[in-house]
Design a protein around this motif. Structure first.
Motif, PDB file in Angstrom:
ATOM      1  N   MET A  12       0.845  -1.181   0.000  1.00 37.72           N
ATOM      2  CA  MET A  12       0.000   0.000   0.000  1.00 37.72           C
ATOM      3  C   MET A  12       0.886   1.239   0.000  1.00 37.72           C
ATOM      4  O   MET A  12       1.753   1.379   0.856  1.00 37.72           O
ATOM      5  CB  MET A  12      -0.924   0.016   1.221  1.00 37.72           C
ATOM      6  CG  MET A  12      -1.788   1.284   1.310  1.00 37.72           C
ATOM      7  SD  MET A  12      -2.826   1.332   2.805  1.00 37.72           S
ATOM      8  CE  MET A  12      -4.001   0.049   2.407  1.00 37.72           C
ATOM      9  N   PHE A  13       0.664   2.102  -0.976  1.00 34.98           N
ATOM     10  CA  PHE A  13       1.343   3.388  -1.007  1.00 34.98           C
ATOM     11  C   PHE A  13       0.395   4.423  -0.420  1.00 34.98           C
ATOM     12  O   PHE A  13      -0.691   4.658  -0.956  1.00 34.98           O
ATOM     13  CB  PHE A  13       1.724   3.762  -2.434  1.00 34.98           C
ATOM     14  CG  PHE A  13       2.391   5.118  -2.557  1.00 34.98           C
ATOM     15  CD1 PHE A  13       3.759   5.236  -2.418  1.00 34.98           C
ATOM     16  CD2 PHE A  13       1.637   6.258  -2.795  1.00 34.98           C
ATOM     17  CE1 PHE A  13       4.376   6.477  -2.511  1.00 34.98           C
ATOM     18  CE2 PHE A  13       2.248   7.503  -2.891  1.00 34.98           C
ATOM     19  CZ  PHE A  13       3.615   7.613  -2.754  1.00 34.98           C
ATOM     20  N   VAL A  14       0.788   5.027   0.686  1.00 33.23           N
ATOM     21  CA  VAL A  14      -0.032   6.026   1.350  1.00 33.23           C
ATOM     22  C   VAL A  14       0.569   7.398   1.064  1.00 33.23           C
ATOM     23  O   VAL A  14       1.734   7.656   1.399  1.00 33.23           O
ATOM     24  CB  VAL A  14      -0.087   5.778   2.878  1.00 33.23           C
ATOM     25  CG1 VAL A  14      -0.996   6.805   3.544  1.00 33.23           C
ATOM     26  CG2 VAL A  14      -0.588   4.372   3.176  1.00 33.23           C
ATOM     27  N   GLY A  15      -0.197   8.267   0.432  1.00 35.18           N
ATOM     28  CA  GLY A  15       0.359   9.557   0.065  1.00 35.18           C
ATOM     29  C   GLY A  15      -0.671  10.659  -0.035  1.00 35.18           C
ATOM     30  O   GLY A  15      -1.860  10.463   0.269  1.00 35.18           O
ATOM     31  N   THR A  16      -0.211  11.802  -0.471  1.00 39.25           N
ATOM     32  CA  THR A  16      -1.075  12.943  -0.706  1.00 39.25           C
ATOM     33  C   THR A  16      -1.671  12.837  -2.110  1.00 39.25           C
ATOM     34  O   THR A  16      -1.286  11.971  -2.912  1.00 39.25           O
ATOM     35  CB  THR A  16      -0.269  14.245  -0.607  1.00 39.25           C
ATOM     36  OG1 THR A  16       0.751  14.231  -1.626  1.00 39.25           O
ATOM     37  CG2 THR A  16       0.383  14.380   0.765  1.00 39.25           C
ATOM     38  N   HIS A  17      -2.596  13.728  -2.442  1.00 40.86           N
ATOM     39  CA  HIS A  17      -3.160  13.749  -3.795  1.00 40.86           C
ATOM     40  C   HIS A  17      -2.044  13.868  -4.829  1.00 40.86           C
ATOM     41  O   HIS A  17      -2.044  13.162  -5.851  1.00 40.86           O
ATOM     42  CB  HIS A  17      -4.136  14.928  -3.941  1.00 40.86           C
ATOM     43  CG  HIS A  17      -5.461  14.696  -3.294  1.00 40.86           C
ATOM     44  ND1 HIS A  17      -6.498  14.034  -3.923  1.00 40.86           N
ATOM     45  CD2 HIS A  17      -5.924  15.047  -2.065  1.00 40.86           C
ATOM     46  CE1 HIS A  17      -7.540  13.985  -3.107  1.00 40.86           C
ATOM     47  NE2 HIS A  17      -7.220  14.590  -1.978  1.00 40.86           N
ATOM     48  N   GLN A  18      -1.098  14.755  -4.572  1.00 43.77           N
ATOM     49  CA  GLN A  18      -0.024  14.996  -5.529  1.00 43.77           C
ATOM     50  C   GLN A  18       0.873  13.779  -5.706  1.00 43.77           C
ATOM     51  O   GLN A  18       1.194  13.382  -6.833  1.00 43.77           O
ATOM     52  CB  GLN A  18       0.807  16.197  -5.080  1.00 43.77           C
ATOM     53  CG  GLN A  18       1.926  16.557  -6.051  1.00 43.77           C
ATOM     54  CD  GLN A  18       2.732  17.770  -5.595  1.00 43.77           C
ATOM     55  OE1 GLN A  18       2.484  18.319  -4.529  1.00 43.77           O
ATOM     56  NE2 GLN A  18       3.686  18.194  -6.397  1.00 43.77           N
ATOM     57  N   SER A  19       1.289  13.150  -4.606  1.00 47.21           N
ATOM     58  CA  SER A  19       2.207  12.011  -4.708  1.00 47.21           C
ATOM     59  C   SER A  19       1.518  10.790  -5.309  1.00 47.21           C
ATOM     60  O   SER A  19       2.108  10.074  -6.123  1.00 47.21           O
ATOM     61  CB  SER A  19       2.801  11.678  -3.343  1.00 47.21           C
ATOM     62  OG  SER A  19       1.803  11.282  -2.429  1.00 47.21           O
ATOM     63  N   VAL A  20       0.271  10.554  -4.941  1.00 48.85           N
ATOM     64  CA  VAL A  20      -0.449   9.414  -5.504  1.00 48.85           C
ATOM     65  C   VAL A  20      -0.667   9.603  -7.000  1.00 48.85           C
ATOM     66  O   VAL A  20      -0.524   8.664  -7.804  1.00 48.85           O
ATOM     67  CB  VAL A  20      -1.795   9.210  -4.777  1.00 48.85           C
ATOM     68  CG1 VAL A  20      -2.681   8.226  -5.534  1.00 48.85           C
ATOM     69  CG2 VAL A  20      -1.557   8.703  -3.353  1.00 48.85           C
ATOM     70  N   ARG A  21      -0.981  10.827  -7.412  1.00 47.38           N
ATOM     71  CA  ARG A  21      -1.155  11.111  -8.842  1.00 47.38           C
ATOM     72  C   ARG A  21       0.148  10.890  -9.597  1.00 47.38           C
ATOM     73  O   ARG A  21       0.172  10.320 -10.695  1.00 47.38           O
ATOM     74  CB  ARG A  21      -1.646  12.541  -9.028  1.00 47.38           C
ATOM     75  CG  ARG A  21      -1.963  12.910 -10.481  1.00 47.38           C
ATOM     76  CD  ARG A  21      -2.702  14.235 -10.581  1.00 47.38           C
ATOM     77  NE  ARG A  21      -1.935  15.340 -10.003  1.00 47.38           N
ATOM     78  CZ  ARG A  21      -2.256  15.951  -8.879  1.00 47.38           C
ATOM     79  NH1 ARG A  21      -3.339  15.564  -8.192  1.00 47.38           N
ATOM     80  NH2 ARG A  21      -1.520  16.948  -8.423  1.00 47.38           N
ATOM     81  N   SER A  22       1.257  11.311  -9.005  1.00 46.01           N
ATOM     82  CA  SER A  22       2.558  11.153  -9.644  1.00 46.01           C
ATOM     83  C   SER A  22       2.944   9.681  -9.769  1.00 46.01           C
ATOM     84  O   SER A  22       3.339   9.215 -10.843  1.00 46.01           O
ATOM     85  CB  SER A  22       3.619  11.910  -8.845  1.00 46.01           C
ATOM     86  OG  SER A  22       4.905  11.728  -9.401  1.00 46.01           O
ATOM     87  N   VAL A  23       2.825   8.940  -8.663  1.00 41.59           N
ATOM     88  CA  VAL A  23       3.183   7.519  -8.676  1.00 41.59           C
ATOM     89  C   VAL A  23       2.251   6.728  -9.583  1.00 41.59           C
ATOM     90  O   VAL A  23       2.657   5.789 -10.276  1.00 41.59           O
ATOM     91  CB  VAL A  23       3.147   6.959  -7.237  1.00 41.59           C
ATOM     92  CG1 VAL A  23       3.284   5.446  -7.239  1.00 41.59           C
ATOM     93  CG2 VAL A  23       4.257   7.579  -6.407  1.00 41.59           C
ATOM     94  N   GLY A  24       0.982   7.115  -9.617  1.00 46.58           N
ATOM     95  CA  GLY A  24      -0.012   6.376 -10.388  1.00 46.58           C
ATOM     96  C   GLY A  24       0.152   6.473 -11.887  1.00 46.58           C
ATOM     97  O   GLY A  24      -0.461   5.695 -12.632  1.00 46.58           O
TER      98      GLY A  24
END
Length: 241
Positions: A12-24
């Motif tokens: 599970m990658f837990v992040g902010t909107h910005q980090s999840v969007r980038s990783v995704g």
């Protein structure tokens, strides 16, 4: 990390909107999501994780485990400056009889539980959180848990180099993984200063180049040597070390 841990572990990658969007955006991320190995989680309000203190608050709140990790018994927590070594002969499943194991800060560290790369038993965490509450802006979550998990009856907790899962401040050969603190900006001499030991570490765990600041050969300064010596050139004489 996904390629090294046993196949029945999920991530599970837990992040902010910005980090999840980038990783995704990554194709590899999308593939791991499609095969059910990886979930991306944006913590909803009122949760916040945009500072270390806020992360400490999340990890010491039983609601996080109840709401986002239901049914989870073991948690491998690793930060961006941690890596597991593919050459390790030790499987993550061999740590499932421990309640907490990480990296010692000293040779005789009473609680070898530095949380940068650590395994925790969630039911043990819940035992602590049933009768203890962390005050905001106090000890980091791993140190806070350490002073409490260490004294729990029946808990198996790493102490000194016994149960050392990772290398951070204390070196052991053939470690399962490394936590190098801030991409290598916080490394200690006892692990990294000796050239022979440093070469052995990188030969054993070349994955470290993924998380440490590394120089390309063409970026090295004149006079740099891999063995830690300094080259000098004297007028009218040959080069020597």
């Amino acid at each position: 990390m996904i390629s090294v841990v046993p196949p029945d572990w999920r991530f599970m990658f837990v992040g902010t909107h910005q980090s999840v969007r980038s990783v995704g955006r990554s194709y590899a991320t999308k593939h791991q999501q499609a095969v059910g190995k990886l979930d991306l989680l944006i913590l909803p309000a009122p949760w916040e994780i945009d500072s270390k203190e806020k992360v400490h608050r999340v990890l010491t709140d039983v609601r996080f485990y109840d709401e986002f990790l239901p049914g989870v018994e073991w948690l491998l927590k690793y930060e961006y400056d941690s890596i597991l070594c593919a050459n390790s002969a030790t499987s993550l499943n061999e740590w499932l009889d421990w309640d907490w194991a990480g990296a010692p800060r000293t040779v005789d560290d009473r609680f070898s539980g530095n949380g940068g790369l650590s395994i925790r038993r969630v039911s043990t965490i819940r035992r602590v959180l049933k009768f203890q509450e962390r005050y905001n802006d106090t000890a980091p979550e791993d140190e806070w848990f350490g002073t409490r998990v260490w004294v729990l009856p029946g808990a198996k907790v790493a102490s000194g180099k016994e149960g050392q899962l990772a290398v951070e401040d204390q070196y052991i050969p053939n470690a399962m993984g490394f936590h190098v603190r801030d991409g290598g900006n916080g490394i200690v001499d006892s692990v990294w200063k000796d050239p022979g030991q440093r070469k052995a570490i990188f030969d054993y765990c070349p994955e470290l180049s993924l998380i440490m600041d590394m120089k390309l050969e063409r970026e090295r300064c004149a006079g740099d040597n891999l063995d830690g010596t300094v080259e000098e050139k004297h007028e009218g004489a040959g080069e020597g070390n």
